[in-house]
Design a protein around this motif. Structure first.
Motif, PDB file in Angstrom:
ATOM      1  N   ALA A 290      -0.826  -4.546  -9.324  1.00 24.35           N
ATOM      2  CA  ALA A 290       0.222  -5.570  -9.132  1.00 24.35           C
ATOM      3  C   ALA A 290      -0.396  -6.969  -9.173  1.00 24.35           C
ATOM      4  O   ALA A 290       0.136  -7.893  -9.784  1.00 24.35           O
ATOM      5  CB  ALA A 290       0.944  -5.338  -7.800  1.00 24.35           C
ATOM      6  N   MET A 291      -1.558  -7.112  -8.545  1.00 28.71           N
ATOM      7  CA  MET A 291      -2.260  -8.404  -8.544  1.00 28.71           C
ATOM      8  C   MET A 291      -2.725  -8.763  -9.957  1.00 28.71           C
ATOM      9  O   MET A 291      -2.627  -9.903 -10.388  1.00 28.71           O
ATOM     10  CB  MET A 291      -3.502  -8.345  -7.640  1.00 28.71           C
TER      11      MET A 291
ATOM     12  N   MET B 235       3.024  -2.998   2.751  1.00 28.20           N
ATOM     13  CA  MET B 235       2.863  -2.781   1.311  1.00 28.20           C
ATOM     14  C   MET B 235       3.167  -4.052   0.524  1.00 28.20           C
ATOM     15  O   MET B 235       2.490  -4.373  -0.445  1.00 28.20           O
ATOM     16  CB  MET B 235       3.758  -1.630   0.852  1.00 28.20           C
TER      17      MET B 235
ATOM     18  N   ARG C 172       0.502  -6.503   0.195  1.00 29.28           N
ATOM     19  CA  ARG C 172      -0.534  -6.136  -0.764  1.00 29.28           C
ATOM     20  C   ARG C 172      -0.046  -6.323  -2.199  1.00 29.28           C
ATOM     21  O   ARG C 172      -0.621  -5.775  -3.145  1.00 29.28           O
ATOM     22  CB  ARG C 172      -0.992  -4.687  -0.538  1.00 29.28           C
ATOM     23  N   GLY C 173       1.059  -7.080  -2.316  1.00 30.21           N
ATOM     24  CA  GLY C 173       1.521  -7.477  -3.650  1.00 30.21           C
ATOM     25  C   GLY C 173       2.354  -6.440  -4.377  1.00 30.21           C
ATOM     26  O   GLY C 173       2.713  -6.624  -5.539  1.00 30.21           O
ATOM     27  N   ILE C 174       2.669  -5.323  -3.712  1.00 32.34           N
ATOM     28  CA  ILE C 174       3.445  -4.276  -4.371  1.00 32.34           C
ATOM     29  C   ILE C 174       4.922  -4.669  -4.358  1.00 32.34           C
ATOM     30  O   ILE C 174       5.438  -5.098  -3.325  1.00 32.34           O
ATOM     31  CB  ILE C 174       3.215  -2.919  -3.657  1.00 32.34           C
TER      32      ILE C 174
ATOM     33  N   GLY D  16       6.615   9.287  -0.164  1.00 31.27           N
ATOM     34  CA  GLY D  16       5.559   9.531   0.819  1.00 31.27           C
ATOM     35  C   GLY D  16       6.049  10.371   1.977  1.00 31.27           C
ATOM     36  O   GLY D  16       5.285  11.126   2.588  1.00 31.27           O
TER      37      GLY D  16
ATOM     38  N   MET E 145       7.462   4.573  -3.273  1.00 24.70           N
ATOM     39  CA  MET E 145       6.255   5.176  -2.684  1.00 24.70           C
ATOM     40  C   MET E 145       6.505   5.640  -1.251  1.00 24.70           C
ATOM     41  O   MET E 145       6.070   6.713  -0.848  1.00 24.70           O
ATOM     42  CB  MET E 145       5.087   4.184  -2.725  1.00 24.70           C
TER      43      MET E 145
ATOM     44  N   PHE F 157       0.240  16.793   1.421  1.00 25.64           N
ATOM     45  CA  PHE F 157      -1.152  16.527   1.801  1.00 25.64           C
ATOM     46  C   PHE F 157      -1.664  17.577   2.779  1.00 25.64           C
ATOM     47  O   PHE F 157      -2.856  17.806   2.881  1.00 25.64           O
ATOM     48  CB  PHE F 157      -1.293  15.150   2.461  1.00 25.64           C
TER      49      PHE F 157
ATOM     50  N   GLU G  82      -1.894   0.820  -6.962  1.00 30.18           N
ATOM     51  CA  GLU G  82      -0.648   0.098  -7.170  1.00 30.18           C
ATOM     52  C   GLU G  82      -0.844  -1.382  -6.841  1.00 30.18           C
ATOM     53  O   GLU G  82      -0.401  -2.268  -7.576  1.00 30.18           O
ATOM     54  CB  GLU G  82       0.411   0.705  -6.240  1.00 30.18           C
ATOM     55  N   SER G  83      -1.546  -1.612  -5.740  1.00 33.41           N
ATOM     56  CA  SER G  83      -1.750  -2.965  -5.251  1.00 33.41           C
ATOM     57  C   SER G  83      -2.657  -3.774  -6.187  1.00 33.41           C
ATOM     58  O   SER G  83      -2.318  -4.888  -6.593  1.00 33.41           O
ATOM     59  CB  SER G  83      -2.344  -2.855  -3.846  1.00 33.41           C
TER      60      SER G  83
ATOM     61  N   LEU H  34      -8.878  -6.750  -3.797  1.00 28.83           N
ATOM     62  CA  LEU H  34      -7.762  -7.585  -4.268  1.00 28.83           C
ATOM     63  C   LEU H  34      -8.187  -9.000  -4.660  1.00 28.83           C
ATOM     64  O   LEU H  34      -7.421  -9.725  -5.273  1.00 28.83           O
ATOM     65  CB  LEU H  34      -6.659  -7.629  -3.194  1.00 28.83           C
TER      66      LEU H  34
ATOM     67  N   GLN I  86       5.649  13.684   0.639  1.00 33.81           N
ATOM     68  CA  GLN I  86       4.272  13.867   0.183  1.00 33.81           C
ATOM     69  C   GLN I  86       3.328  14.128   1.352  1.00 33.81           C
ATOM     70  O   GLN I  86       2.322  14.820   1.218  1.00 33.81           O
ATOM     71  CB  GLN I  86       3.834  12.622  -0.597  1.00 33.81           C
TER      72      GLN I  86
ATOM     73  N   GLU J 164      -3.507   5.875  -4.189  1.00 28.57           N
ATOM     74  CA  GLU J 164      -2.328   5.384  -4.931  1.00 28.57           C
ATOM     75  C   GLU J 164      -1.897   4.012  -4.419  1.00 28.57           C
ATOM     76  O   GLU J 164      -1.446   3.160  -5.180  1.00 28.57           O
ATOM     77  CB  GLU J 164      -1.171   6.394  -4.916  1.00 28.57           C
ATOM     78  N   PHE J 165      -2.058   3.813  -3.110  1.00 25.71           N
ATOM     79  CA  PHE J 165      -1.708   2.528  -2.506  1.00 25.71           C
ATOM     80  C   PHE J 165      -2.539   1.403  -3.109  1.00 25.71           C
ATOM     81  O   PHE J 165      -2.019   0.384  -3.574  1.00 25.71           O
ATOM     82  CB  PHE J 165      -1.943   2.634  -0.988  1.00 25.71           C
TER      83      PHE J 165
ATOM     84  N   VAL K 256       1.432   8.241   1.935  1.00 30.69           N
ATOM     85  CA  VAL K 256       0.944   7.533   0.747  1.00 30.69           C
ATOM     86  C   VAL K 256      -0.579   7.516   0.838  1.00 30.69           C
ATOM     87  O   VAL K 256      -1.132   7.122   1.854  1.00 30.69           O
ATOM     88  CB  VAL K 256       1.500   6.085   0.719  1.00 30.69           C
ATOM     89  N   SER K 257      -1.247   7.984  -0.209  1.00 30.90           N
ATOM     90  CA  SER K 257      -2.709   8.023  -0.128  1.00 30.90           C
ATOM     91  C   SER K 257      -3.303   6.634  -0.362  1.00 30.90           C
ATOM     92  O   SER K 257      -2.716   5.800  -1.052  1.00 30.90           O
ATOM     93  CB  SER K 257      -3.278   9.011  -1.152  1.00 30.90           C
TER      94      SER K 257
END
Lengths: 416, 250
Positions: free
Chosen positions: B105-106, A366, A369-371, A383, A379, A390, B101-102, B162, A386, B97-98, B93-94
């Motif tokens: 953030a960028m 994560m 990916r910049g989070i 999760g 999350m 699902f 968020e990503s 991204l 979550q 949403e992943f 985490v779907s």
């Protein structure tokens, strides 16, 4: 004996309806019961001292309530306020094959289910047996395929003690979706017990939402009997409140039955949640998959006791039980005890309980990916529960619950 | 774009990169090939800042900024993207949403406004289409239950979303059949705009038939031992990596 229980027994004497003979049997059992203390195994980690001297009103002024709206659910709502049915069930438009009646009226369905599925060792179950004068009886005709969910809503008002009962019979080859939805946040005691008899080749999709908060005390149970080749897919979602205790029993009374039971508990600071589940594999070739996931906030306490009992005769059983917990602070507590009791020699079983830690690899993924780390942790932590949301077959209900649970979780993180 | 100078890095007690130099200009595609254990995947992990991958000496800069001084997420926000060889499954985490968020953030790091749900969905749908992933996949858990090929396509989908400055593709071809390989290559090629740079890490020449590199480097024992044009990859395809052991390194 506690003062409260003595009072229950006294009040039970005033209940006189067509269920009198079943009630009097329960009353006799109740009189034999000792008030649970620390040494009572079923109540080892949950103290009942808040119930022992409870003295709430046993009648209620409230006569109406708005059931929480779930967008897209399109359910048939049976609304109870403090144990009283306030929905006009006589004028409901019901799908074919569905009969809904009040517990007041004598019926074959009620007679065949009341006290027949729920084991008699549950103390509060017996209390409910003797005091729950109101309830619903849902009868699904053989081979009826009922897609529209039936929702039983239980409101508990501030200052009131109430008892509600649901009896459900799913006929041979029938399909149904039933939601038990409990709410309340005032100082109250509500018991709500439901019994389900699921006939051969029938399928039940079941949800129990125990969304009690604050000062509410909720003690209840959902009890299922599975006959040959029947299917149960059940999801339980619970908060803690001052005290929430749920007992779930699933009995494989027929062969080739399948039970999937997921539970999620999300405990805000200082809440108390206790779930005891017992799966009885009394017949061969049954399958059980149980997954319990909990996130526990500061100074909150969760108890999970999951028992799978495989009888000597129940060969070729497949049973899995897994409980995972995430403790948000050092002050959060979980008492978990998965129990496998196996008397058959040709079975496949697995059980486990863990107090989870963050999956470092997922976190790294994560972050690449910049989070932000803080957000990634929120999350991932959420999760964790979550994942079970699902898996809920009813998307409308899952989509309604998701933001509510997420917000509750975010508040829990802030309160650390 | 990217400048790596005399990079030494280790995992636990073992030094894996032993003086790696690499200079990549905007828009260039560099392939890094090499035998197993040469340090190919380590390079991606070190550049992305993975915990446990410790830089002993050397420097790395991305657009003249010191990459090694940044946290993992800051490197990503600075424009570095790593497509994983083994993408991680995050069942709770779907994808939706992943990615949201990503992407946001960028955007925030670039000083842009967050995308609205509708804008995000439009973009996500387009990216899915480009790598031939079904739309319902956005609702599923991140990489949960995906086949190997779907996971690799998901990585490329993320890259498209991204818009990184430099993308490292770590064996994006491994485990793919020819059809999936072409989809991945097409996705990558669509992102070659003359400014974005790529490091394509691969064991085989096959991927380079579809993603044509400007330069090919052979990594062996933690160092680049030979560099050349696309023809170098063909040479490897013919003669393998055995020559490295025989000390024929120029």
């Amino acid at each position: 004996m506690s003062q409260w229980l003595a009072q229950v027994i006294e009040r039970a004497g005033n209940v006189d309806d067509w269920l009198a003979s079943a009630r009097s049997k329960a009353l006799a059992e109740l009189k034999q019961k000792e008030w649970p203390g620390r040494r009572t195994e079923a109540w080892r980690y949950t103290s009942l001292h808040k119930v022992a001297d409870l003295n709430l009103a046993t009648t209620s002024e409230a006569t109406t309530a708005e059931a929480p709206q779930v967008e897209g659910l399109n359910s048939i709502d049976l609304v109870f306020v403090d144990g009283h049915l306030v929905s006009d069930i006589a004028n409901l438009t019901l799908p074919e094959g569905v009969t809904i009646a009040s517990l007041d009226a004598k019926s074959d369905a009620a007679e065949s289910v009341f006290g027949q599925v729920k084991p008699q060792h549950h103390l509060f179950g017996l209390v409910n047996d003797v005091l729950a004068q109101h309830g619903v009886v849902i009868d699904i005709a053989p081979n009826a395929n009922v897609e529209q969910p039936i929702r039983i809503v239980n409101f508990a008002s501030d200052g009131v003690e109430s008892h509600q009962r649901s009896l459900v019979r799913v006929g041979e080859g029938a399909k149904a979706v039933i939601i038990e939805h409990g709410v309340g946040n005032g100082h109250s005691l509500n018991t709500a017990f439901a019994e389900y008899d699921i006939a051969d080749k029938a399928a039940l999709e079941h949800y129990r939402l125990a969304l009690h908060e604050g000062e509410a005390i909720h003690v209840g149970g959902s009890h299922f009997r599975l006959h040959n080749e029947s299917k149960l897919n059940s999801t339980l979602v619970g908060y803690g409140s001052q005290l929430t205790r749920l007992d779930v029993d699933i009995e494989h009374a027929g062969e080739h039955a399948f039970a999937k039971f997921n539970n999620i508990y999300l405990l805000a600071p200082k809440e108390h949640f206790d779930l005891h589940s017992t799966i009885e594999h009394a017949q061969p070739n049954g399958t059980t998959e149980e997954n319990a996931r909990g996130i526990i906030g500061d100074k909150a306490k969760a108890v999970f006791n999951g028992r799978i009992h495989i009888h000597r005769h129940a060969q070729k059983t497949l049973a899995e039980l897994n409980n995972r917990n995430l403790l948000l602070t050092r002050g959060a507590q979980i008492n978990t005890k998965p129990e496998l009791e196996i008397y058959a020699d040709d079975v496949q079983c697995a059980h486990g309980a863990t107090v989870a830690e963050i999956d470092e690899e997922a976190l790294y993924y994560m972050l690449t990916r910049g989070i932000d780390k803080q957000q990634a942790l929120v999350m991932l932590n959420f999760g964790f529960v979550q994942e079970l949301l699902f898996q809920m077959p009813n998307r409308a209900l899952a989509d309604w619950l998701q933001p509510i649970l997420k917000q509750r979780f975010e508040r829990m993180m802030e309160q650390q | 774009m990217l400048s790596i100078k005399d990079l030494h890095a280790r995992v636990e007690e073992t030094t894996i990169l032993k003086g790696l130099d690499l200079d990549i200009k905007p828009g260039e595609v560099h392939a890094i090939m090499g035998p197993n254990g040469a340090g190919k995947s380590t390079l991606g992990y070190v550049l992305s800042g993975r915990e446990g991958y410790e830089v002993e000496s050397g420097s790395v800069s991305l657009e003249d900024k010191d990459l090694l001084d940044m946290e993992v997420e800051e490197r990503a926000q600075a424009g570095l993207f790593l497509a994983f060889q083994y993408p991680v499954e995050i069942p709770g985490v779907s994808n939706m949403e992943f990615m949201k968020e990503s992407v946001n953030a960028m955007r925030e790091a670039r000083g842009e406004d967050a995308l609205s749900s509708a804008e995000f969905l439009k973009k996500a749908k387009e990216a899915c289409k480009q790598v031939e992933l079904p739309l319902d996949f956005l609702k599923r858990g991140v990489n949960e239950g995906f086949s190997g090929g779907e996971k690799k396509r998901n990585e490329i989908m993320q890259m498209i979303m991204l818009e990184p400055k430099l993308a490292i593709l770590d064996e994006s071809d491994s485990g793919l059949d020819v059809d999936a390989l072409q989809v991945v290559a097409k996705g990558v090629n669509s992102q070659r705009d003359g400014k974005r740079s790529f490091i394509v890490v691969t064991h085989y020449q096959r991927l380079l038939d579809y993603i044509e590199p400007d330069y090919v480097h052979i990594l062996s024992n933690g160092k680049i031992v030979k560099s050349g044009g696309p023809e170098l990859a063909k040479e490897v395809e013919k003669s393998g990596y055995a020559w490295l052991k025989e000390g024929e390194v120029a």
